[in-house]
Design a protein around this motif. Structure first.
Motif, PDB file in Angstrom:
ATOM      1  N   HIS A 152     -37.141  -3.717 138.636  1.00 56.04           N
ATOM      2  CA  HIS A 152     -37.983  -3.079 139.656  1.00 56.04           C
ATOM      3  C   HIS A 152     -37.430  -3.438 141.029  1.00 56.04           C
ATOM      4  N   THR A 153     -37.031  -2.417 141.801  1.00 53.28           N
ATOM      5  CA  THR A 153     -36.406  -2.609 143.108  1.00 53.28           C
ATOM      6  C   THR A 153     -37.304  -2.051 144.202  1.00 53.28           C
ATOM      7  N   THR A 154     -37.485  -2.815 145.276  1.00 52.58           N
ATOM      8  CA  THR A 154     -38.283  -2.373 146.427  1.00 52.58           C
ATOM      9  C   THR A 154     -37.516  -2.648 147.710  1.00 52.58           C
ATOM     10  N   GLY A 155     -37.942  -1.974 148.791  1.00 50.30           N
ATOM     11  CA  GLY A 155     -37.283  -2.125 150.083  1.00 50.30           C
ATOM     12  C   GLY A 155     -36.712  -0.802 150.517  1.00 50.30           C
ATOM     13  N   SER A 156     -35.475  -0.793 151.010  1.00 54.42           N
ATOM     14  CA  SER A 156     -34.855   0.467 151.424  1.00 54.42           C
ATOM     15  C   SER A 156     -34.652   1.395 150.228  1.00 54.42           C
ATOM     16  N   TYR A 157     -34.413   0.802 149.046  1.00 52.95           N
ATOM     17  CA  TYR A 157     -34.402   1.537 147.785  1.00 52.95           C
ATOM     18  C   TYR A 157     -35.642   1.146 146.997  1.00 52.95           C
ATOM     19  N   GLU A 158     -36.359   2.140 146.450  1.00 52.37           N
ATOM     20  CA  GLU A 158     -37.539   1.865 145.628  1.00 52.37           C
ATOM     21  C   GLU A 158     -37.451   2.669 144.339  1.00 52.37           C
ATOM     22  N   PHE A 159     -37.305   1.960 143.223  1.00 53.45           N
ATOM     23  CA  PHE A 159     -37.235   2.633 141.923  1.00 53.45           C
ATOM     24  C   PHE A 159     -37.253   1.593 140.814  1.00 53.45           C
ATOM     25  N   ASN A 160     -37.462   2.079 139.597  1.00 57.13           N
ATOM     26  CA  ASN A 160     -37.319   1.269 138.392  1.00 57.13           C
ATOM     27  C   ASN A 160     -36.099   1.758 137.622  1.00 57.13           C
ATOM     28  N   THR A 161     -35.377   0.837 137.025  1.00 57.87           N
ATOM     29  CA  THR A 161     -34.267   1.227 136.161  1.00 57.87           C
ATOM     30  C   THR A 161     -34.283   0.375 134.899  1.00 57.87           C
ATOM     31  N   TRP A 162     -33.726   0.927 133.833  1.00 59.12           N
ATOM     32  CA  TRP A 162     -33.710   0.230 132.556  1.00 59.12           C
ATOM     33  C   TRP A 162     -32.430   0.581 131.818  1.00 59.12           C
ATOM     34  N   ARG A 163     -32.080  -0.268 130.855  1.00 57.28           N
ATOM     35  CA  ARG A 163     -30.892  -0.018 130.045  1.00 57.28           C
ATOM     36  C   ARG A 163     -31.101  -0.583 128.657  1.00 57.28           C
ATOM     37  N   LEU A 164     -30.730   0.193 127.637  1.00 57.20           N
ATOM     38  CA  LEU A 164     -30.765  -0.245 126.244  1.00 57.20           C
ATOM     39  C   LEU A 164     -29.339  -0.281 125.716  1.00 57.20           C
ATOM     40  N   VAL A 165     -28.996  -1.346 124.991  1.00 60.83           N
ATOM     41  CA  VAL A 165     -27.632  -1.501 124.490  1.00 60.83           C
ATOM     42  C   VAL A 165     -27.656  -1.854 123.006  1.00 60.83           C
ATOM     43  N   GLY A 166     -26.635  -1.427 122.312  1.00 58.05           N
ATOM     44  CA  GLY A 166     -26.486  -1.767 120.899  1.00 58.05           C
ATOM     45  C   GLY A 166     -25.025  -1.962 120.556  1.00 58.05           C
ATOM     46  N   MET A 167     -24.757  -2.894 119.646  1.00 61.72           N
ATOM     47  CA  MET A 167     -23.390  -3.163 119.218  1.00 61.72           C
ATOM     48  C   MET A 167     -23.380  -3.448 117.720  1.00 61.72           C
ATOM     49  N   TYR A 168     -22.379  -2.904 117.036  1.00 61.12           N
ATOM     50  CA  TYR A 168     -22.176  -3.198 115.620  1.00 61.12           C
ATOM     51  C   TYR A 168     -20.765  -3.723 115.447  1.00 61.12           C
ATOM     52  N   THR A 169     -20.635  -4.878 114.788  1.00 61.56           N
ATOM     53  CA  THR A 169     -19.336  -5.513 114.574  1.00 61.56           C
ATOM     54  C   THR A 169     -18.960  -5.429 113.104  1.00 61.56           C
ATOM     55  N   LEU A 170     -17.735  -4.956 112.839  1.00 64.23           N
ATOM     56  CA  LEU A 170     -17.215  -4.875 111.473  1.00 64.23           C
ATOM     57  C   LEU A 170     -15.797  -5.433 111.501  1.00 64.23           C
ATOM     58  N   GLY A 171     -15.657  -6.714 111.132  1.00 63.76           N
ATOM     59  CA  GLY A 171     -14.365  -7.363 111.228  1.00 63.76           C
ATOM     60  C   GLY A 171     -13.903  -7.414 112.663  1.00 63.76           C
ATOM     61  N   ALA A 172     -12.731  -6.870 112.957  1.00 62.57           N
ATOM     62  CA  ALA A 172     -12.194  -6.854 114.319  1.00 62.57           C
ATOM     63  C   ALA A 172     -12.695  -5.668 115.125  1.00 62.57           C
TER      64      ALA A 172
END
Length: 320
Positions: free
Chosen positions: A225-245
């Motif tokens: 959550h950002t306020t001030g000269s910029y005002e907005f909400n941002t979000w990020r979802l991440v996923g990773m799958y590892t198979l050997g190398a």
């Protein structure tokens, strides 16, 4: 002759413990990719070689006894594609000296970004460590852009999985305000949590982060959550799958409607898919595709200054 050799051997033996109490590590990263980018409104794609935060650094410590250590770190950022310095300062990434004790660590000097960012958005940027074109273009902490100069940093020791940070620096900017960054990490087995508060003048960003290890799968994300000269909400979802190398990555993030100085600038979103193949613990090759969509195409949404674009590319990274 024999007497001289004996005295030399004795001197070397006596000096050895003193040398063993201090150490210096040389480390770094070279990371280059070849990419094709299409910016909204452009007639054709642009091919280029891109540096992804290549660097070289020196870190050292001296054992002072009683669990205390003197520490230092100096780190230089450069463009590996041209051999030129990144930014206007040779040691612009970090140049600090400090003391590490059982009560925590204090550092003075120039800090690279701030711990509020490292504990949240950076922690779950797994594709290419939040560098280059796959960087998170939607996160915006007021002290994220550029380092904190003439700074003081303190972090607690590990308190049953929790480590806290406080950072500030000399005043800068038009208002000559002092920056402030607070951060916390909590790790308990497969669960990893983080929080950050970043402030400069009236601009503030409050962010929370969580990620969880599920064997070969890793999932996580953050909300800011950002306020001030910029005002907005941002979000990020991440996923990773590892198979050997092999590593398979997928990231998706977005914002609500962003206001810049109380003017509505629309929304934005970013999606990134990546594949990494680890040739060794230090070297990997990778490929990716990423797209940032600014609904107004005005370059003012979130932290991104270039409007809508899409890029695909491949690269190689080596750590030493």
């Amino acid at each position: 002759m024999k007497k001289s050799l004996v005295l030399t051997a004795i001197a070397a033996t006596l000096a050895a413990p003193a040398f063993a109490q201090s150490s210096v590590t040389i480390y770094g990263r070279l990371n280059l990719s070849v990419e094709s980018t299409k910016v909204a409104g452009a007639d054709k794609r642009d091919w280029q070689e891109v540096d992804n935060s290549s660097r070289i650094g020196f870190a050292g410590e001296e054992d002072l006894g009683g669990g205390n250590k003197a520490i230092f770190k100096i780190e230089h950022g450069f463009d590996a594609s041209t051999g030129t310095v990144k930014g206007d300062r040779f040691w612009g990434r970090e140049s600090t000296v400090g003391l590490a004790t059982r009560y925590g660590t204090v550092k003075l000097g120039n800090l690279d970004n701030n711990e509020a960012y490292h504990a949240t958005a950076d922690y779950v940027s797994w594709v290419n460590h939040d560098t280059g074109t796959t960087s998170d273009f939607l996160y915006r902490g007021p002290n994220y852009y550029g380092s904190l100069q003439n700074a003081v940093s303190y972090n607690t020791p590990d308190l049953n999985g929790f480590v806290g940070w406080v950072q500030t620096a000399e005043a800068y900017g038009g208002e000559k305000s002092k920056p402030l960054a607070l951060a916390g990490y909590y790790d308990r087995g497969a669960l990893h949590l983080g929080a950050g508060f970043d402030k400069h003048g009236d601009d503030k960003a409050t962010t929370v982060r969580a990620n969880y290890d599920l064997g070969a799968f890793g999932v996580g994300g953050y909300f800011s959550h950002t306020t001030g000269s910029y005002e907005f909400n941002t979000w990020r979802l991440v996923g990773m799958y590892t198979l050997g190398a092999n590593e398979f990555h997928l990231n998706y993030g977005g914002t609500n409607s962003v206001k810049v100085n109380d003017v509505d600038q629309g929304k934005a979103w970013q999606v990134t898919a990546g594949y990494n193949y680890n040739l060794s613990k230090r070297t990997k090759v990778y490929a990716f595709v990423t797209k940032v969509k600014d609904t107004e195409d005005n370059g003012s949404t979130g932290a991104f200054a270039g409007g809508t674009f899409n890029t695909f590319g491949a690269g190689i990274r080596h750590n030493f």
